[in-house]
Design a protein around this motif. Structure first.
Motif, PDB file in Angstrom:
ATOM      1  N   MET A  81      32.467 -11.549 -19.397  1.00 26.43           N
ATOM      2  CA  MET A  81      31.390 -11.733 -20.356  1.00 26.43           C
ATOM      3  C   MET A  81      31.821 -11.160 -21.701  1.00 26.43           C
ATOM      4  SD  MET A  81      28.102 -10.804 -17.960  1.00 26.43           S
ATOM      5  CE  MET A  81      28.570  -9.087 -17.787  1.00 26.43           C
ATOM      6  N   ASN A  82      31.958 -12.009 -22.680  1.00 29.63           N
ATOM      7  CA  ASN A  82      32.346 -11.599 -24.030  1.00 29.63           C
ATOM      8  C   ASN A  82      31.209 -11.877 -25.004  1.00 29.63           C
ATOM      9  OD1 ASN A  82      34.956 -10.979 -23.043  1.00 29.63           O
ATOM     10  ND2 ASN A  82      35.666 -13.068 -23.444  1.00 29.63           N
ATOM     11  N   SER A  83      31.306 -11.278 -26.169  1.00 29.06           N
ATOM     12  CA  SER A  83      30.299 -11.472 -27.221  1.00 29.06           C
ATOM     13  C   SER A  83      28.896 -11.305 -26.665  1.00 29.06           C
ATOM     14  CB  SER A  83      30.467 -12.862 -27.855  1.00 29.06           C
ATOM     15  OG  SER A  83      31.757 -13.028 -28.389  1.00 29.06           O
ATOM     16  N   LEU A  84      28.703 -10.246 -25.934  1.00 34.29           N
ATOM     17  CA  LEU A  84      27.411 -10.027 -25.279  1.00 34.29           C
ATOM     18  C   LEU A  84      26.299  -9.831 -26.290  1.00 34.29           C
ATOM     19  CD1 LEU A  84      28.674  -7.871 -22.332  1.00 34.29           C
ATOM     20  CD2 LEU A  84      27.266  -9.911 -22.092  1.00 34.29           C
ATOM     21  N   LYS A  85      25.134 -10.331 -25.910  1.00 33.14           N
ATOM     22  CA  LYS A  85      23.943 -10.251 -26.748  1.00 33.14           C
ATOM     23  C   LYS A  85      22.869  -9.475 -26.007  1.00 33.14           C
ATOM     24  CE  LYS A  85      24.857 -14.935 -28.510  1.00 33.14           C
ATOM     25  NZ  LYS A  85      24.296 -16.308 -28.649  1.00 33.14           N
ATOM     26  N   PRO A  86      21.938  -8.876 -26.730  1.00 31.52           N
ATOM     27  CA  PRO A  86      20.841  -8.167 -26.041  1.00 31.52           C
ATOM     28  C   PRO A  86      20.100  -9.062 -25.050  1.00 31.52           C
ATOM     29  CG  PRO A  86      20.873  -7.572 -28.353  1.00 31.52           C
ATOM     30  CD  PRO A  86      21.896  -8.666 -28.179  1.00 31.52           C
ATOM     31  N   GLU A  87      20.001 -10.339 -25.337  1.00 26.12           N
ATOM     32  CA  GLU A  87      19.301 -11.237 -24.419  1.00 26.12           C
ATOM     33  C   GLU A  87      20.083 -11.505 -23.134  1.00 26.12           C
ATOM     34  OE1 GLU A  87      19.906 -11.760 -27.679  1.00 26.12           O
ATOM     35  OE2 GLU A  87      20.386 -13.876 -28.085  1.00 26.12           O
ATOM     36  N   ASP A  88      21.312 -11.011 -23.042  1.00 23.63           N
ATOM     37  CA  ASP A  88      22.060 -11.097 -21.794  1.00 23.63           C
ATOM     38  C   ASP A  88      21.686  -9.967 -20.839  1.00 23.63           C
ATOM     39  OD1 ASP A  88      24.909 -12.040 -23.745  1.00 23.63           O
ATOM     40  OD2 ASP A  88      23.657 -13.370 -22.528  1.00 23.63           O
ATOM     41  N   THR A  89      20.885  -9.036 -21.296  1.00 23.15           N
ATOM     42  CA  THR A  89      20.455  -7.923 -20.455  1.00 23.15           C
ATOM     43  C   THR A  89      19.692  -8.453 -19.246  1.00 23.15           C
ATOM     44  OG1 THR A  89      20.357  -6.352 -22.280  1.00 23.15           O
ATOM     45  CG2 THR A  89      18.983  -5.884 -20.338  1.00 23.15           C
ATOM     46  N   ALA A  90      20.151  -8.073 -18.068  1.00 19.25           N
ATOM     47  CA  ALA A  90      19.549  -8.573 -16.827  1.00 19.25           C
ATOM     48  C   ALA A  90      20.242  -7.915 -15.642  1.00 19.25           C
ATOM     49  CB  ALA A  90      19.688 -10.091 -16.729  1.00 19.25           C
ATOM     50  N   VAL A  91      19.665  -8.092 -14.497  1.00 15.07           N
ATOM     51  CA  VAL A  91      20.354  -7.786 -13.246  1.00 15.07           C
ATOM     52  C   VAL A  91      21.122  -9.037 -12.841  1.00 15.07           C
ATOM     53  CG1 VAL A  91      20.140  -7.125 -10.835  1.00 15.07           C
ATOM     54  CG2 VAL A  91      18.599  -6.131 -12.544  1.00 15.07           C
ATOM     55  N   TYR A  92      22.403  -8.885 -12.657  1.00 13.23           N
ATOM     56  CA  TYR A  92      23.269 -10.009 -12.308  1.00 13.23           C
ATOM     57  C   TYR A  92      23.536  -9.986 -10.804  1.00 13.23           C
ATOM     58  CZ  TYR A  92      24.086 -11.156 -17.180  1.00 13.23           C
ATOM     59  OH  TYR A  92      23.916 -11.550 -18.489  1.00 13.23           O
ATOM     60  N   TYR A  93      23.362 -11.143 -10.190  1.00 11.15           N
ATOM     61  CA  TYR A  93      23.555 -11.293  -8.754  1.00 11.15           C
ATOM     62  C   TYR A  93      24.662 -12.312  -8.500  1.00 11.15           C
ATOM     63  CZ  TYR A  93      18.867  -9.226  -8.398  1.00 11.15           C
ATOM     64  OH  TYR A  93      17.780  -8.412  -8.494  1.00 11.15           O
ATOM     65  N   CYS A  94      25.564 -11.976  -7.585  1.00 11.10           N
ATOM     66  CA  CYS A  94      26.500 -13.009  -7.159  1.00 11.10           C
ATOM     67  C   CYS A  94      25.921 -13.713  -5.942  1.00 11.10           C
ATOM     68  CB  CYS A  94      27.867 -12.435  -6.845  1.00 11.10           C
ATOM     69  SG  CYS A  94      27.938 -11.290  -5.480  1.00 11.10           S
ATOM     70  N   GLY A  95      26.320 -14.942  -5.789  1.00 12.88           N
ATOM     71  CA  GLY A  95      25.894 -15.739  -4.664  1.00 12.88           C
ATOM     72  C   GLY A  95      27.044 -16.593  -4.185  1.00 12.88           C
ATOM     73  N   ALA A  96      26.994 -16.970  -2.933  1.00 15.92           N
ATOM     74  CA  ALA A  96      28.055 -17.812  -2.389  1.00 15.92           C
ATOM     75  C   ALA A  96      27.502 -18.711  -1.304  1.00 15.92           C
ATOM     76  CB  ALA A  96      29.188 -16.953  -1.842  1.00 15.92           C
ATOM     77  N   ASP A  97      27.936 -19.944  -1.369  1.00 14.45           N
ATOM     78  CA  ASP A  97      27.616 -20.915  -0.322  1.00 14.45           C
ATOM     79  C   ASP A  97      28.761 -20.862   0.685  1.00 14.45           C
ATOM     80  OD1 ASP A  97      27.621 -24.513  -0.062  1.00 14.45           O
ATOM     81  OD2 ASP A  97      26.478 -23.041   1.072  1.00 14.45           O
ATOM     82  N   TYR A 112      24.399 -16.966   0.517  1.00 10.92           N
ATOM     83  CA  TYR A 112      24.293 -15.520   0.649  1.00 10.92           C
ATOM     84  C   TYR A 112      24.234 -14.880  -0.743  1.00 10.92           C
ATOM     85  CZ  TYR A 112      25.526 -16.076   5.544  1.00 10.92           C
ATOM     86  OH  TYR A 112      25.527 -16.436   6.863  1.00 10.92           O
ATOM     87  N   TRP A 113      23.545 -13.763  -0.805  1.00 14.62           N
ATOM     88  CA  TRP A 113      23.380 -13.037  -2.065  1.00 14.62           C
ATOM     89  C   TRP A 113      24.012 -11.660  -1.969  1.00 14.62           C
ATOM     90  CZ3 TRP A 113      21.421 -15.413  -6.264  1.00 14.62           C
ATOM     91  CH2 TRP A 113      20.645 -16.557  -6.084  1.00 14.62           C
ATOM     92  N   GLY A 114      24.596 -11.235  -3.074  1.00 15.58           N
ATOM     93  CA  GLY A 114      25.047  -9.870  -3.176  1.00 15.58           C
ATOM     94  C   GLY A 114      23.949  -9.006  -3.766  1.00 15.58           C
ATOM     95  N   GLN A 115      24.193  -7.701  -3.790  1.00 18.05           N
ATOM     96  CA  GLN A 115      23.222  -6.832  -4.438  1.00 18.05           C
ATOM     97  C   GLN A 115      23.357  -7.008  -5.937  1.00 18.05           C
ATOM     98  OE1 GLN A 115      26.221  -5.866  -4.008  1.00 18.05           O
ATOM     99  NE2 GLN A 115      26.730  -4.194  -5.378  1.00 18.05           N
ATOM    100  N   GLY A 116      22.365  -6.744  -6.656  1.00 14.29           N
ATOM    101  CA  GLY A 116      22.410  -6.920  -8.102  1.00 14.29           C
ATOM    102  C   GLY A 116      23.183  -5.808  -8.787  1.00 14.29           C
ATOM    103  N   THR A 117      23.717  -6.148  -9.948  1.00  7.07           N
ATOM    104  CA  THR A 117      24.354  -5.137 -10.785  1.00  7.07           C
ATOM    105  C   THR A 117      23.755  -5.271 -12.189  1.00  7.07           C
ATOM    106  OG1 THR A 117      26.464  -4.226 -11.560  1.00  7.07           O
ATOM    107  CG2 THR A 117      26.339  -6.625 -11.369  1.00  7.07           C
ATOM    108  N   LEU A 118      23.321  -4.157 -12.734  1.00  6.85           N
ATOM    109  CA  LEU A 118      22.587  -4.186 -13.997  1.00  6.85           C
ATOM    110  C   LEU A 118      23.536  -4.240 -15.188  1.00  6.85           C
ATOM    111  CD1 LEU A 118      19.918  -3.961 -15.590  1.00  6.85           C
ATOM    112  CD2 LEU A 118      20.151  -1.461 -15.394  1.00  6.85           C
ATOM    113  N   VAL A 119      23.278  -5.170 -16.062  1.00 13.66           N
ATOM    114  CA  VAL A 119      23.990  -5.284 -17.336  1.00 13.66           C
ATOM    115  C   VAL A 119      22.979  -5.043 -18.450  1.00 13.66           C
ATOM    116  CG1 VAL A 119      25.211  -6.836 -18.898  1.00 13.66           C
ATOM    117  CG2 VAL A 119      25.736  -6.854 -16.456  1.00 13.66           C
ATOM    118  N   THR A 120      23.243  -4.059 -19.260  1.00  4.24           N
ATOM    119  CA  THR A 120      22.364  -3.735 -20.382  1.00  4.24           C
ATOM    120  C   THR A 120      23.149  -3.841 -21.675  1.00  4.24           C
ATOM    121  OG1 THR A 120      21.102  -2.199 -18.998  1.00  4.24           O
ATOM    122  CG2 THR A 120      20.797  -2.033 -21.381  1.00  4.24           C
TER     123      THR A 120
END
Length: 123
Positions: A81-97, A112-120
């Protein structure tokens, strides 16, 4: 099956972060790996995904700034993730089929879902 995500944190606007997510456990194959995010008060949305063949798709809001990639040998997906913006703030979840074994010789796909990781991202 477990998806273990890492790499979140606090970054200033314009900065960069790299998320990782590794799939482990018993499965036959991985079809699609993806990153989703959920901002406060909003629904979870797809950020990017990558197929087993390497085809990628991105949400319009991150095109040109985020790059999804995959290490097939390590069953790991990354999100640069480059050029991050405040609106990118979220809990990010990985998923896989994943294709997993059922009874006997049967296999089936399940998401399947992974646990979230917070990006601020601070302004």
């Amino acid at each position: 099956v477990q998806l273990q995500a890492s790499g979140g944190g606090l970054v200033q606007a314009g900065g960069s972060l790299r998320l990782s997510c590794a799939a482990s456990g018993s499965f036959v194959s991985i079809n699609v790996m993806a990153w989703h995010r959920q901002a406060p008060g909003k629904e979870r949305e797809l950020v990017a995904d990558i197929t087993s063949g390497g085809r990628v798709e991105y949400a319009d809001s991150v095109k040109g700034r985020f790059t999804i990639s995959r290490d097939y040998a390590k069953n790991t997906v990354y999100l640069q993730m480059n050029s991050l913006k405040p609106e990118d703030t979220a809990v990010y979840y990985c998923g896989a089929d994943l294709r997993v074994r059922g009874k006997g010789w049967n296999t089936y796909s399940s998401y399947y879902w992974g646990q979230g990781t917070l990006v601020t991202v601070s302004s």
